[in-house]
Scaffold this motif. Sequence first.
Motif, PDB file in Angstrom:
ATOM      1  N   PHE A 128       0.848  -1.188   0.000  1.00  0.00           N
ATOM      2  CA  PHE A 128       0.000   0.000   0.000  1.00  0.00           C
ATOM      3  C   PHE A 128       0.880   1.233   0.000  1.00  0.00           C
ATOM      4  O   PHE A 128       2.031   1.193   0.420  1.00  0.00           O
ATOM      5  N   ARG A 129       0.316   2.314  -0.528  1.00  0.00           N
ATOM      6  CA  ARG A 129       1.018   3.588  -0.549  1.00  0.00           C
ATOM      7  C   ARG A 129       0.668   4.387   0.691  1.00  0.00           C
ATOM      8  O   ARG A 129      -0.466   4.357   1.166  1.00  0.00           O
ATOM      9  N   LEU A 130       1.637   5.116   1.192  1.00  0.00           N
ATOM     10  CA  LEU A 130       1.381   6.012   2.314  1.00  0.00           C
ATOM     11  C   LEU A 130       0.569   7.198   1.812  1.00  0.00           C
ATOM     12  O   LEU A 130       0.845   7.717   0.727  1.00  0.00           O
ATOM     13  N   PRO A 131      -0.421   7.624   2.568  1.00  0.00           N
ATOM     14  CA  PRO A 131      -1.242   8.762   2.134  1.00  0.00           C
ATOM     15  C   PRO A 131      -0.396  10.005   1.878  1.00  0.00           C
ATOM     16  O   PRO A 131       0.480  10.345   2.675  1.00  0.00           O
ATOM     17  N   GLY A 132      -0.641  10.630   0.737  1.00  0.00           N
ATOM     18  CA  GLY A 132       0.079  11.849   0.391  1.00  0.00           C
ATOM     19  C   GLY A 132       1.534  11.631   0.036  1.00  0.00           C
ATOM     20  O   GLY A 132       2.345  12.544   0.107  1.00  0.00           O
ATOM     21  N   SER A 133       1.880  10.407  -0.350  1.00  0.00           N
ATOM     22  CA  SER A 133       3.267  10.073  -0.621  1.00  0.00           C
ATOM     23  C   SER A 133       3.351   9.118  -1.805  1.00  0.00           C
ATOM     24  O   SER A 133       2.363   8.513  -2.211  1.00  0.00           O
ATOM     25  N   HIS A 134       4.542   8.979  -2.328  1.00  0.00           N
ATOM     26  CA  HIS A 134       4.778   8.002  -3.389  1.00  0.00           C
ATOM     27  C   HIS A 134       5.443   6.746  -2.829  1.00  0.00           C
ATOM     28  O   HIS A 134       5.804   5.849  -3.588  1.00  0.00           O
ATOM     29  N   GLU A 135       5.594   6.693  -1.529  1.00  0.00           N
ATOM     30  CA  GLU A 135       6.288   5.577  -0.890  1.00  0.00           C
ATOM     31  C   GLU A 135       5.357   4.392  -0.668  1.00  0.00           C
ATOM     32  O   GLU A 135       4.212   4.551  -0.279  1.00  0.00           O
ATOM     33  N   TRP A 136       5.881   3.203  -0.919  1.00  0.00           N
ATOM     34  CA  TRP A 136       5.137   1.960  -0.724  1.00  0.00           C
ATOM     35  C   TRP A 136       5.563   1.305   0.580  1.00  0.00           C
ATOM     36  O   TRP A 136       6.704   1.435   1.006  1.00  0.00           O
ATOM     37  N   ARG A 137       4.642   0.543   1.161  1.00  0.00           N
ATOM     38  CA  ARG A 137       4.940  -0.285   2.329  1.00  0.00           C
ATOM     39  C   ARG A 137       4.390  -1.678   2.069  1.00  0.00           C
ATOM     40  O   ARG A 137       3.295  -1.836   1.529  1.00  0.00           O
ATOM     41  N   ILE A 138       5.166  -2.670   2.459  1.00  0.00           N
ATOM     42  CA  ILE A 138       4.794  -4.067   2.253  1.00  0.00           C
ATOM     43  C   ILE A 138       4.639  -4.711   3.624  1.00  0.00           C
ATOM     44  O   ILE A 138       5.553  -4.641   4.454  1.00  0.00           O
ATOM     45  N   PRO A 139       3.489  -5.353   3.882  1.00  0.00           N
ATOM     46  CA  PRO A 139       3.307  -6.008   5.186  1.00  0.00           C
ATOM     47  C   PRO A 139       4.351  -7.107   5.419  1.00  0.00           C
ATOM     48  O   PRO A 139       4.706  -7.847   4.495  1.00  0.00           O
ATOM     49  N   VAL A 140       4.833  -7.197   6.630  1.00  0.00           N
ATOM     50  CA  VAL A 140       5.812  -8.218   6.998  1.00  0.00           C
ATOM     51  C   VAL A 140       5.271  -9.608   6.689  1.00  0.00           C
ATOM     52  O   VAL A 140       6.005 -10.487   6.223  1.00  0.00           O
ATOM     53  N   ASP A 141       3.971  -9.819   6.911  1.00  0.00           N
ATOM     54  CA  ASP A 141       3.379 -11.134   6.647  1.00  0.00           C
ATOM     55  C   ASP A 141       3.524 -11.538   5.184  1.00  0.00           C
ATOM     56  O   ASP A 141       3.712 -12.724   4.882  1.00  0.00           O
ATOM     57  N   ALA A 142       3.449 -10.578   4.268  1.00  0.00           N
ATOM     58  CA  ALA A 142       3.600 -10.884   2.845  1.00  0.00           C
ATOM     59  C   ALA A 142       5.020 -11.320   2.529  1.00  0.00           C
ATOM     60  O   ALA A 142       5.233 -12.253   1.759  1.00  0.00           O
ATOM     61  N   ILE A 143       5.982 -10.683   3.165  1.00  0.00           N
ATOM     62  CA  ILE A 143       7.391 -11.069   2.976  1.00  0.00           C
ATOM     63  C   ILE A 143       7.637 -12.444   3.588  1.00  0.00           C
ATOM     64  O   ILE A 143       8.268 -13.302   2.979  1.00  0.00           O
TER      65      ILE A 143
END
Length: 64
Positions: free
Chosen positions: A42-57
């Motif tokens: 998911f993208r952080l609101p107001g940002s171009h940065e992505w975050r990946i849940p630890v569970d997915a990794i």
Amino acid sequence: MSNPKKSLPAARVYTIKQAAAALALNEKTIRRRIADGKLPAFRLPGSHEWRIPVDAIDAMIGGA
């Protein structure tokens, strides 16, 4: 008097760079898998940065 404001618990997410290091993949590969829908993120609101849940990794490392 103490501040009643509570802090949020730390989110269990990786940046693209951290995910790439954990999976021994290139950052471009991580971005491609996100774009293809193979890696939830998911993208952080107001940002171009992505975050990946630890569970997915963890699921990718475990082969699930």
